[in-house]
Design a protein around this motif. Structure first.
Motif, PDB file in Angstrom:
ATOM      1  N   SER A  33     -37.316 -19.802 -55.888  1.00 16.73           N
ATOM      2  CA  SER A  33     -38.054 -21.024 -55.585  1.00 16.73           C
ATOM      3  C   SER A  33     -37.233 -21.850 -54.593  1.00 16.73           C
ATOM      4  N   LYS A  35     -36.291 -24.901 -55.020  1.00 17.92           N
ATOM      5  CA  LYS A  35     -35.241 -25.575 -55.800  1.00 17.92           C
ATOM      6  C   LYS A  35     -34.062 -24.641 -56.043  1.00 17.92           C
ATOM      7  N   GLN A  36     -34.350 -23.382 -56.358  1.00 16.93           N
ATOM      8  CA  GLN A  36     -33.277 -22.425 -56.589  1.00 16.93           C
ATOM      9  C   GLN A  36     -32.492 -22.158 -55.311  1.00 16.93           C
ATOM     10  N   LYS A  38     -32.005 -24.248 -52.935  1.00 13.04           N
ATOM     11  CA  LYS A  38     -31.155 -25.423 -52.715  1.00 13.04           C
ATOM     12  C   LYS A  38     -29.882 -25.339 -53.552  1.00 13.04           C
ATOM     13  N   SER A  80     -29.321 -33.844 -55.045  1.00 11.64           N
ATOM     14  CA  SER A  80     -30.535 -33.213 -55.543  1.00 11.64           C
ATOM     15  C   SER A  80     -30.204 -32.040 -56.458  1.00 11.64           C
ATOM     16  N   VAL A  81     -29.236 -31.243 -56.051  1.00 10.89           N
ATOM     17  CA  VAL A  81     -28.824 -30.090 -56.857  1.00 10.89           C
ATOM     18  C   VAL A  81     -28.249 -30.556 -58.183  1.00 10.89           C
ATOM     19  N   PHE A  84     -31.090 -31.460 -60.380  1.00  8.38           N
ATOM     20  CA  PHE A  84     -31.799 -30.248 -60.794  1.00  8.38           C
ATOM     21  C   PHE A  84     -31.057 -29.521 -61.904  1.00  8.38           C
TER      22      PHE A  84
END
Length: 88
Positions: A33, A35-36, A38, A80-81, A84
């Motif tokens: 994804s 997000k992943q 990132k 952000s990471v 997450f």
């Protein structure tokens, strides 16, 4: 991962996955994804653009290779990471 001596198990832990899932994703039988990607880019000190082949600049924090706007984007990505990985 290989160049930085990062194991699939270490990456899997950062992503909240098991090693088998990361192996499948690395072989291309499953997709990461955004997000992943990132999280991976942050862990490998690179950018999503580098991971997907959009740039040859490996390190987004190298001031000789990139502009300050990219370096500041990397700082925002780091935040952000962190959110997450804390599942916020």
């Amino acid at each position: 991962m290989w160049e930085q001596h990062i194991k699939q198990t270490d990456l899997a832990a950062s992503l909240g996955l098991d090693q088998t899932a990361v192996s499948k994703k690395n072989r291309g039988s499953q997709s990461y994804s955004v997000k992943q990607l990132k999280v991976i880019a942050f862990k490998l000190d690179t950018s999503v653009a580098y991971l997907v082949g959009e740039t040859n600049v490996i390190s987004p924090t190298d001031p000789d290779a990139v502009g300050s706007s990219v370096a500041s984007s990397h700082a925002a990505l780091a935040q952000s990471v962190e959110r997450f990985t804390r599942n916020e």
